[in-house]
Enzyme design. Structure first.
Site, short mmCIF file in Angstrom:
data_model
loop_
_atom_site.label_atom_id
_atom_site.label_comp_id
_atom_site.label_asym_id
_atom_site.label_seq_id
_atom_site.Cartn_x
_atom_site.Cartn_y
_atom_site.Cartn_z
N CYS A 1 0.82 -1.27 0.03
CA CYS A 1 0.11 -0.01 -0.16
C CYS A 1 0.87 1.35 -0.07
O CYS A 1 1.41 1.40 -0.94
CB CYS A 1 -1.02 -0.04 0.99
SG CYS A 1 -2.44 1.07 0.98
N HIS B 1 -3.47 -4.94 0.27
CA HIS B 1 -3.02 -5.67 1.61
C HIS B 1 -3.04 -6.95 1.33
O HIS B 1 -4.12 -7.49 2.00
CB HIS B 1 -3.89 -5.08 2.85
CG HIS B 1 -3.58 -3.61 3.12
ND1 HIS B 1 -2.29 -3.16 3.94
CD2 HIS B 1 -4.20 -2.44 2.75
CE1 HIS B 1 -2.51 -1.62 4.12
NE2 HIS B 1 -3.34 -1.40 3.20
N GLU C 1 -1.75 -9.16 3.06
CA GLU C 1 -1.71 -9.78 4.40
C GLU C 1 -2.92 -10.40 4.94
O GLU C 1 -3.24 -11.28 5.52
CB GLU C 1 -0.79 -9.05 5.23
CG GLU C 1 -1.41 -7.75 5.58
CD GLU C 1 -0.95 -6.59 4.83
OE1 GLU C 1 -0.37 -7.01 3.78
OE2 GLU C 1 -1.12 -5.25 5.07
N1 GLN Z 1 -1.71 6.60 3.09
C1 GLN Z 1 -1.93 5.89 1.77
C2 GLN Z 1 -3.32 6.24 1.07
O1 GLN Z 1 -4.28 6.61 1.86
C3 GLN Z 1 -1.69 4.52 1.94
C4 GLN Z 1 -2.56 3.67 2.90
C5 GLN Z 1 -2.28 2.49 3.27
O2 GLN Z 1 -0.98 2.21 3.38
N2 GLN Z 1 -3.01 1.81 3.87
O3 GLN Z 1 -3.51 5.95 0.07
#
Ligand code: GLN
Length: 550
Positions: free
Chosen positions: A382, A508, A510
């Site tokens: 992410c 994600h 995971e």
């Molecule tokens: N801060 C970034 C976004 O809002 C990544 C978010 C995250 O890593 N869950 O897109």
């Protein structure tokens, strides 16, 4: 009609009640029963999405886009199931519903009260989450400890459910800490006894007690807990410290938990099938060869902030028959002293997890650059993927000052920018791009080799994305977009073909990893780490010596 097991806590919180709930579920599932688990969080937030992971631990995302408590993640991993946002009930949700109804006039003429209106809404939500998919047993974990002001309406609702559902269809398990006094090596049960009294005060007599203790309790301690808890001794269990939490179902089963619950709930006797689970636990415990993984983030003092990442690494390592030695590296150290980043050379793999906000960003970018330039297997998740794009834009594409607009609104090169649908949002709670969606994988790429498919369903939680205005320049400089959203408008996976293993995902991965069923991007990462380790050992390169981690 499902039967209900309510799990309460005593003495202190965070003693692994979620693991006990998951383990009880696993023990019942091993007998062929359909089980679900529900987490009650007595705080006033509507969901955990607006809480700092540093204080509360990771925000776990469900397929249907719920931002939930991390215990939902434990339930999914132990029960190998997919839960919904409805499996996490908070005081915030309950009050929001009741007050909205009151304003609408649904209770016209009535005085709206905790009992019955709030307790009715709690019971409605518990039943809503339990009464689906022909569930046999729903386990309801009540967060916090007996005696907490916030928890009282939930305990009251559980007490009422015993009356409404009947004795044979409800069971109360109380999990409480039993500390060991260092000086005398004694098990101290007084605090547990008081917490049982706290439950009785509001009309709940536990049917079973799980003593949470560093070591297995002795016979005398078990008898004492039984006596003061007004329970037979076979209703007292102990959840002691183990190397891998996945052992807990096995130790509870060994103590007779399965037999106790099924007979008490009149479910009938069935042979438990725990062979596969046993094998998974053995593969974790028996792995000898080690790979060293650095998880480089900023919430590293509370490992719970990255619990799904940690477990995904453990699942992947066990599957590859190795042991993952994970070091939690605070990236802020790479900002104060950029030279320090060369310490990463002693690791076999580097992972940059998700995150938000300004703090630590340059440290993460240094981490990514070092891993990229030195051929260290790298997995970005992410924010870790977004910053990989920023790093590449700056250092390879020559886009000086490139950034995400989350970090710098007036960057000359906004290579990561807000998702279009996020621009006009006013509320921050529950409004990110959330939940599972389809990712289309490009044949012929590393991602395709990992997933062995053109499709994967993955969970998201973000507001920003790789800016389409820069796609072309980034691709020309060597980054391949190997996964895209179904409509082709969003970058989901990036990779660097010139690197041994450099892959980063907007999703994600995971969240869908399970013991025995590792997530492909994590498994590939561990395998690449193992290859690096073996080849460095063979060539005995400097910089790879057995230094203590930490
Ligand atoms: N801060 C970034 C976004 O809002 C990544 C978010 C995250 O890593 N869950 O897109």
């Amino acid at each position: 009609m499902p039967k209900y097991i309510f799990v309460t806590g005593g003495v202190v919180s965070s003693v692994g009640k979620g693991i006990v709930v998951s383990s009880v579920g696993r023990v019942l599932q091993a007998r062929g029963y359909r089980v679900t688990a529900i987490k009650i969080d007595p705080y006033l937030n509507v969901d955990s999405g607006t809480m700092n992971p540093y204080a509360h631990g990771e925000v776990f995302v469900t397929d249907d886009g719920g931002e939930t408590d991390l215990d939902i993640g434990w339930y999914e991993r132990f029960l190998n199931t997919t839960l919904s946002r409805n499996n996490n009930i908070t005081t915030g949700q309950v009050y929001l519903e009741v007050i909205t109804k009151e304003r609408r006039g649904d209770y016209l003429g009535k005085c709206v009260q905790i009992v019955p209106h709030i307790t009715d809404e709690i019971k409605r939500r518990i039943r809503l989450a339990a009464e689906k998919d022909n569930i046999d047993v729903a386990i309801v974990e009540i967060g916090g400890t007996a005696g907490d002001i916030e928890g009282q309406p939930f305990l009251e609702a559980a007490r009422q459910m015993r009356l409404e559902e009947g004795f044979e269809n409800t069971l109360f398990i109380h999990v409480a800490l039993v500390p060991i006094l260092k000086a005398t090596e004694e098990f101290k049960t007084k605090a547990l006894q008081h917490s049982v009294n706290e439950l009785r005060r509001i009309g709940i007599q536990p049917d079973a007690i799980v003593a949470r203790c560093e070591k297995p309790i002795d016979k005398a301690t078990r008898s004492k807990i039984a006596l003061f808890g007004t329970l037979p001794e076979n209703a007292v269990f102990c959840s002691y410290d183990v190397e891998y939490v996945y052992e807990v179902p096995l130790i509870l089963e060994e103590q007779g938990m399965g037999v106790f619950i099924t007979s008490r709930l009149n479910l009938g006797w069935k042979q438990p099938k725990l062979k596969e689970w046993n094998e998974i636990v053995s593969s974790m415990k028996n792995a000898k060869e080690e790979v060293r993984i650095a998880v480089c983030g900023k919430y590293t003092k509370l490992i719970d902030s990255y619990v799904s990442v940690k477990e995904a690494l453990i699942h992947a390592a066990a599957y590859a028959r190795v042991r993952a030695l994970i070091d939690w590296v605070d990236v802020e150290g790479f900002e104060a002293d950029p030279e320090r980043v060369s310490l990463l050379n002693r690791y076999d793999g580097v992972l940059v997890p998700g995150g938000f906000g300004h703090r630590g960003v340059e440290g993460k970018i240094n981490t990514i650059r070092y891993s990229r330039e030195n051929g260290i297997p790298f997995l970005g998740i992410c924010f870790g993927m977004q910053l990989s794009v920023v790093e590449y834009a700056r250092n390879v594409c020559g886009l000086d000052g490139a950034n995400s607009t989350e970090i710098s609104e007036d960057t000359p090169h906004p290579v990561v920018d807000l998702l279009p649908e996020q621009r006009s949002l006013e509320n921050l709670g529950g409004t990110m791009r959330l939940g599972a969606s389809k990712v289309i994988i490009k044949p012929g790429t590393l991602a395709y080799r990992l997933y062995n498919s053109e499709v994967t369903y993955q969970r998201h939680r973000h507001r920003y994305e790789v800016n389409p205005a820069y796609w072309d320049r980034i691709n020309r400089a060597g980054i391949v977009f190997s996964g895209m959203s179904e409509d082709g408008r969003r970058v989901e996976i990036i990779e660097l073909p010139s690197h041994p293993y450099f892959i980063a995902t907007q999703y994600h991965a995971e969240f869908i990893s399970r013991p025995g069923k590792p997530e492909p991007a994590y498994l590939g990462f561990i395998r690449a780490a193992l290859m690096r380790k073996r080849s460095l050992e063979t060539h005995n390169k400097s910089g790879y010596v057995s230094l203590p981690l930490g």
